[in-house]
Design a protein around this motif. Structure first.
Motif, PDB file in Angstrom:
ATOM      1  N   ASP A  36       0.825  -1.324  -0.017  1.00  0.00           N
ATOM      2  CA  ASP A  36      -0.041   0.037   0.124  1.00  0.00           C
ATOM      3  C   ASP A  36       0.936   1.247   0.178  1.00  0.00           C
ATOM      4  O   ASP A  36       1.897   1.257   0.695  1.00  0.00           O
ATOM      5  CB  ASP A  36      -0.851   0.196   1.136  1.00  0.00           C
ATOM      6  CG  ASP A  36      -2.151  -1.083   0.845  1.00  0.00           C
ATOM      7  OD1 ASP A  36      -2.536  -1.236  -0.288  1.00  0.00           O
ATOM      8  OD2 ASP A  36      -2.564  -1.453   2.036  1.00  0.00           O
ATOM      9  N   VAL A  70       2.381  -3.648  -3.668  1.00  0.00           N
ATOM     10  CA  VAL A  70       1.441  -4.263  -3.687  1.00  0.00           C
ATOM     11  C   VAL A  70       0.261  -3.587  -3.093  1.00  0.00           C
ATOM     12  O   VAL A  70       0.395  -2.870  -2.025  1.00  0.00           O
ATOM     13  CB  VAL A  70       1.508  -5.614  -2.774  1.00  0.00           C
ATOM     14  CG1 VAL A  70       0.134  -6.526  -2.767  1.00  0.00           C
ATOM     15  CG2 VAL A  70       2.653  -6.465  -3.207  1.00  0.00           C
ATOM     16  N   ILE A  71      -0.864  -3.270  -3.850  1.00  0.00           N
ATOM     17  CA  ILE A  71      -2.028  -2.344  -3.302  1.00  0.00           C
ATOM     18  C   ILE A  71      -3.157  -3.191  -2.975  1.00  0.00           C
ATOM     19  O   ILE A  71      -3.580  -4.106  -3.806  1.00  0.00           O
ATOM     20  CB  ILE A  71      -2.497  -1.592  -4.370  1.00  0.00           C
ATOM     21  CG1 ILE A  71      -1.279  -0.797  -4.816  1.00  0.00           C
ATOM     22  CG2 ILE A  71      -3.701  -0.883  -3.963  1.00  0.00           C
ATOM     23  CD1 ILE A  71      -0.511   0.127  -3.859  1.00  0.00           C
ATOM     24  N   THR A  72      -3.548  -3.305  -1.981  1.00  0.00           N
ATOM     25  CA  THR A  72      -4.683  -4.275  -1.358  1.00  0.00           C
ATOM     26  C   THR A  72      -6.367  -4.063  -1.766  1.00  0.00           C
ATOM     27  O   THR A  72      -6.613  -4.745  -2.109  1.00  0.00           O
ATOM     28  CB  THR A  72      -4.594  -4.271   0.143  1.00  0.00           C
ATOM     29  OG1 THR A  72      -5.013  -3.038   0.854  1.00  0.00           O
ATOM     30  CG2 THR A  72      -3.301  -4.525   0.692  1.00  0.00           C
ATOM     31  N   HIS A  73      -6.421  -2.481  -2.129  1.00  0.00           N
ATOM     32  CA  HIS A  73      -7.577  -2.065  -2.468  1.00  0.00           C
ATOM     33  C   HIS A  73      -7.686  -0.598  -3.198  1.00  0.00           C
ATOM     34  O   HIS A  73      -6.510  -0.001  -2.553  1.00  0.00           O
ATOM     35  CB  HIS A  73      -8.708  -2.510  -1.555  1.00  0.00           C
ATOM     36  CG  HIS A  73      -8.705  -1.800  -0.247  1.00  0.00           C
ATOM     37  ND1 HIS A  73      -7.716  -1.855   0.613  1.00  0.00           N
ATOM     38  CD2 HIS A  73      -9.082  -0.299   0.036  1.00  0.00           C
ATOM     39  CE1 HIS A  73      -8.133  -1.072   1.629  1.00  0.00           C
ATOM     40  NE2 HIS A  73      -8.854   0.060   1.354  1.00  0.00           N
ATOM     41  N   THR A  79      -3.877   4.245  -1.910  1.00  0.00           N
ATOM     42  CA  THR A  79      -3.343   4.340  -3.179  1.00  0.00           C
ATOM     43  C   THR A  79      -2.898   5.676  -3.525  1.00  0.00           C
ATOM     44  O   THR A  79      -2.282   6.017  -4.349  1.00  0.00           O
ATOM     45  CB  THR A  79      -4.287   3.850  -4.443  1.00  0.00           C
ATOM     46  OG1 THR A  79      -5.501   4.951  -4.310  1.00  0.00           O
ATOM     47  CG2 THR A  79      -5.005   2.595  -4.371  1.00  0.00           C
ATOM     48  N   GLY A  97      -2.106  -5.568  -8.212  1.00  0.00           N
ATOM     49  CA  GLY A  97      -3.337  -5.416  -7.429  1.00  0.00           C
ATOM     50  C   GLY A  97      -4.481  -6.075  -8.277  1.00  0.00           C
ATOM     51  O   GLY A  97      -4.105  -6.573  -9.645  1.00  0.00           O
ATOM     52  N   THR A  98      -5.853  -5.898  -7.995  1.00  0.00           N
ATOM     53  CA  THR A  98      -6.866  -6.656  -8.488  1.00  0.00           C
ATOM     54  C   THR A  98      -7.287  -5.903  -9.524  1.00  0.00           C
ATOM     55  O   THR A  98      -6.799  -4.556  -9.920  1.00  0.00           O
ATOM     56  CB  THR A  98      -7.786  -7.120  -7.601  1.00  0.00           C
ATOM     57  OG1 THR A  98      -8.136  -5.994  -6.877  1.00  0.00           O
ATOM     58  CG2 THR A  98      -7.392  -8.277  -6.525  1.00  0.00           C
ATOM     59  N   THR A 101      -8.889  -2.642  -8.578  1.00  0.00           N
ATOM     60  CA  THR A 101      -7.900  -1.742  -7.903  1.00  0.00           C
ATOM     61  C   THR A 101      -6.944  -1.030  -8.873  1.00  0.00           C
ATOM     62  O   THR A 101      -6.643   0.360  -8.972  1.00  0.00           O
ATOM     63  CB  THR A 101      -6.962  -2.534  -7.009  1.00  0.00           C
ATOM     64  OG1 THR A 101      -7.627  -3.136  -5.930  1.00  0.00           O
ATOM     65  CG2 THR A 101      -5.917  -1.683  -6.118  1.00  0.00           C
ATOM     66  N   GLU A 121      -1.699  -7.521 -12.802  1.00  0.00           N
ATOM     67  CA  GLU A 121      -2.950  -7.697 -12.299  1.00  0.00           C
ATOM     68  C   GLU A 121      -2.777  -9.077 -11.445  1.00  0.00           C
ATOM     69  O   GLU A 121      -2.301  -9.900 -12.096  1.00  0.00           O
ATOM     70  CB  GLU A 121      -4.180  -8.063 -13.366  1.00  0.00           C
ATOM     71  CG  GLU A 121      -5.481  -8.275 -12.759  1.00  0.00           C
ATOM     72  CD  GLU A 121      -6.524  -8.570 -13.701  1.00  0.00           C
ATOM     73  OE1 GLU A 121      -7.388  -9.231 -13.715  1.00  0.00           O
ATOM     74  OE2 GLU A 121      -6.466  -7.853 -14.912  1.00  0.00           O
TER      75      GLU A 121
END
Length: 557
Positions: A36, A70-73, A79, A97-98, A101, A121
C-alpha cells in the motif's frame, strides 16, 4: 566467521496512530516490497496543505532492493501516494493489484502523466514471486470490491497483511471473504499477523452492506421530490445499491462530481457496477424530467468545499439545484475532523427546504471495517505467533491488541508499533528494533515535501491571530527615524479605542523603540527588527491577548 542470521524487517511508514496514509515495508536481505501507498487529507492543523503523504525516504534510499508495490484495494488512503512514490523512484517498479484496484490506479497515474507504469493484475487465490517473497492473495470484503489480503512467505517468516476487511456474510456482490484460505494459512503457520484495527473498539459485528440497500429502497419509495445521494466515489457497493433503489422506484440516475463520474465509469467498464447505460442521464438532460423521476449521485459526503454536494447546497452548481421537498441522503460517516464541514452543508440544505437523512436518522451507512468479534475471528482463523495491529489511531491499536490477547496471543507476542518503528524477525523470535526515518510529506499545489513545520506554524498564526507590518525609515549613519513609520494590520482586533488611536499608540511605541536603538548607535537591521517585533508584540498582547505575525521592514536613507 559466523554467518549473520537472516532477518525479516517489517517497517510501517504510515497507518499507525492515524486513519490514512497506509504504507508498510517488508525487507529481507537484498529484497524489499511495499504494501500500500496511501495518503491522508489535511485538517485544521495543516492550513493550505492539499494532501499528506507518508515520508517514504526509507524506500527511496533502498530503491535498488524494491521488487514491487502491492496495493490491497482501491481507496485513496491505500493508493493516493503511489503516483508521488513512483515519480520519486524514477524507475519502473511492478505495481500489483486486482482488476478494479488497478483500474482506479491507472486513472490516477494517467492524471500524473505516468503512462509507462508496470501494472500487474493479480487474482484472489493466485501466487506471485517477487525476489525472496512468495505472495498469495486472499479475498476480503470491504466497502469497495476486489479487496485482498496479502500472505507473504519468506525463508525466515510468513507475514499476513489483512488490508481493510469486514466479515460480511451477505455481500451484495456475492464475493465472500476467503475463510478457507485464512484457515489454511493458519494451519500452515503465520509468523506475524498485521490486521485492520479501525473498528477494534466497537463491540459485536459490523452490519452487512445489504442493510443499507433495504433502507435506501424504503426511502426512495416514500420520497416525493428529487433525491440527491452523497457518497464516497470509491464506495462502488454503495453506488450499486443507490442505482438498484433508483431503478426499483422508477427513477433515472444522474452522476455528478469528477471523481464520482470517473469511478463509476471505470467500475461499469470493468463489470463491477451493473446498471444499464440507458438509465444514466447527463446532468443537463434531467431538466426534461419531473423531480420525482430523478436520483442525483454525487460527491461531497465529507463536506468538502468544492465538492458537488457543497456546490448544490450553496446554489452554485451548474446543473443541479436543491428545492423544497427534495430529499438529500448523506450515505457516509464523517471522517474525524470533518464533522463541522458536514454540519455546515447540512444546515444549508435545510435552509433550502430539503429533507436531509444521514446515519443518525436512518441506516444509510455501515462501516467497511470489521468490529471486535470479526477481528477476534480473524486471529482465531490464522493463529499467528506474533501480532501487530495496523490501520488505526492509538486507541484502536491498543483495543485490537487487547482483543488478540483475549483469544490466546501471548501479551509479549503483541507489538503496538509507531510509524517508523521496525519489527525484526529471525529464527530466534521477533523484537522491536530501531526507529527509521518516517513522518509526513506535504503536497501543496505543485510543491511536494517543501512545506515544513515552520511554514505550517506561520499559516496557523495568520489564520488565528492575523498580521501586522511596520515600515520604518532610518538614517544609515545615526540610526535615527527619518520618516513617520507606516503600520498595516490585517486580522488583528485590538480593544479599547478606535483604529486611528490604536495606530497612533503603536507609532509611539515604534518611536520609543527606535529612539533607544539610535541612542545606542545601532544600525544593524537585524537588531532593529527584533526590537520592533518585541515592542509591537508586547503592545498587541497587552491590548488583545493575541500573537499576530509581526513583520518589520527597515529602509535606510
Amino acid at each position: 566467521m559466523t554467518k549473520r542470521k537472516e532477518r525479516l524487517r517489517v517497517v510501517p511508514l504510515g497507518g499507525l496512530d492515524e486513519i490514512g496514509k497506509n504504507m508498510t515495508v517488508l525487507e529481507l536481505g537484498n529484497d524489499m516490497i511495499v504494501i500500500d501507498a496511501g495518503l491522508m487529507f489535511p485538517d485544521d492543523d495543516t492550513p493550505g496543505v492539499d494532501l499528506i503523504l507518508p515520508d517514504y525516504s526509507y524506500v527511496l534510499k533502498r530503491k535498488e532492493k524494491l521488487r514491487g508495490i502491492v496495493i490491497t484495494h482501491g481507496h485513496e488512503d491505500h493508493t493516493g501516494a503511489l503516483p508521488y512514490l513512483l515519480k520519486d523512484l524514477g524507475q519502473p517498479v511492478p505495481v500489483l493489484g486486482t482488476r478494479l484496484t488497478l483500474g482506479l490506479v491507472k486513472g490516477k497515474l494517467e492524471e500524473h502523466r505516468l503512462t509507462k507504469a508496470k501494472l500487474r493484475e493479480v487474482k484472489p487465490g493466485s501466487h506471485v514471486s517477487l525476489g525472496a517473497f512468495g505472495l498469495d492473495f486472499l479475498a476480503v470484503n470491504h466497502s469497495i470490491p476486489d479487496g485482498v489480503a496479502v500472505l507473504a512467505r519468506t525463508p525466515v517468516a510468513t507475514v499476513l497483511h489483512t488490508g481493510d476487511f469486514k466479515l460480511d456474510q451477505t455481500p451484495i456482490d456475492g464475493r465472500l471473504t476467503d475463510y478457507a484460505g485464512f484457515t489454511k494459512a493458519g494451519r500452515g503457520g503465520v509468523t506475524l499477523l498485521l490486521s485492520d484495527s479501525t473498528n477494534a473498539d466497537r463491540q459485536g459485528h459490523t452490519p452487512s452492506e445489504a442493510v443499507v440497500g433495504e433502507t435506501l429502497r424504503r426511502i426512495f419509495a416514500q420520497a416525493s421530490g428529487r433525491i440527491i445521494v452523497a457518497s464516497f466515489a470509491s464506495h462502488i457497493h454503495r453506488v450499486q445499491q443507490v442505482c438498484d433503489a433508483a431503478l426499483a422506484s422508477g427513477r433515472k440516475i444522474v452522476v455528478t462530481g469528477r471523481s464520482m463520474v470517473n469511478n463509476t465509469r471505470i467500475a461499469r467498464e470493468l463489470g463491477y457496477l451493473n446498471v444499464p447505460e440507458s438509465e444514466i442521464l447527463d446532468a443537463y438532460d434531467m431538466r426534461d424530467l419531473p423531480p420525482e423521476k430523478v436520483v442525483v449521485l454525487c460527491t461531497g459526503s465529507q463536506g468538502e468545499p468544492l465538492s458537488a454536494l457543497a456546490r448544490i447546497a450553496n446554489r452554485d452548481h451548474k446543473t443541479v439545484s436543491v428545492e423544497p421537498g427534495d430529499t438529500v441522503i448523506i450515505a457516509a460517516s464523517p471522517v474525524p475532523g470533518n464533522e463541522k464541514a458536514v454540519s455546515r452543508v447540512i444546515n444549508r440544505l435545510y435552509k433550502a427546504g430539503a429533507n436531509v437523512i444521514d446515519k443518525g436518522s436512518a441506516q444509510v451507512h455501515v462501516s467497511g471495517h470489521g468490529a471486535a468479534e470479526e477481528l477476534k475471528l480473524m486471529v482465531n482463523m490464522t493463529r499467528p505467533r506474533y501480532f501487530v495491529p495496523v490501520h488505526g489511531e492509538t486507541h484502536h491499536l491498543h483495543a485490537h491488541a487487547r482483543l488478540a490477547a483475549s483469544v490466546g496471543v501471548p501479551e509479549d507476542s503483541v507489538f503496538v508499533l509507531e510509524n517508523g518503528q521496525c519489527l525484526e524477525i529471525d529464527e530466534t523470535g521477533a523484537r522491536v528494533a530501531e526507529h527509521v526515518e518516517s513522518g509526513v510529506k506535504y503536497v501543496d499545489g505543485l510543491s511536494v515535501g517543501d512545506v515544513g513545520q515552520v511554514v505550517l506554524r506561520d499559516r496557523q498564526v495568520l489564520s488565528s491571530d492575523g498580521i501586522a507590518m511596520v515600515v520604518v525609515v532610518i538614517d544609515s549613519q545615526t540610526g535615527s527615524v527619518a520618516a513617520e513609520p507606516e503600520i498595516v494590520m490585517r486580522g488583528v482586533v485590538l480593544t479599547g479605542s478606535d483604529e486611528v488611536d490604536v495606530v497612533s499608540e503603536m507609532r509611539a511605541r515604534v518611536h520609543k523603540a527606535l529612539a533607544r536603538t539610535a541612542a545606542e548607535g545601532v544600525t544593524d537591521h537585524g537588531v532593529i527588527k527584533k526590537v520592533l517585533r518585541d515592542s509591537l508584540s508586547s503592545f498587541v498582547w497587552e491590548r488583545s491577548r493575541m500573537r499576530p505575525m509581526i513583520i518589520p521592514v527597515v529602509l535606510e536613507v
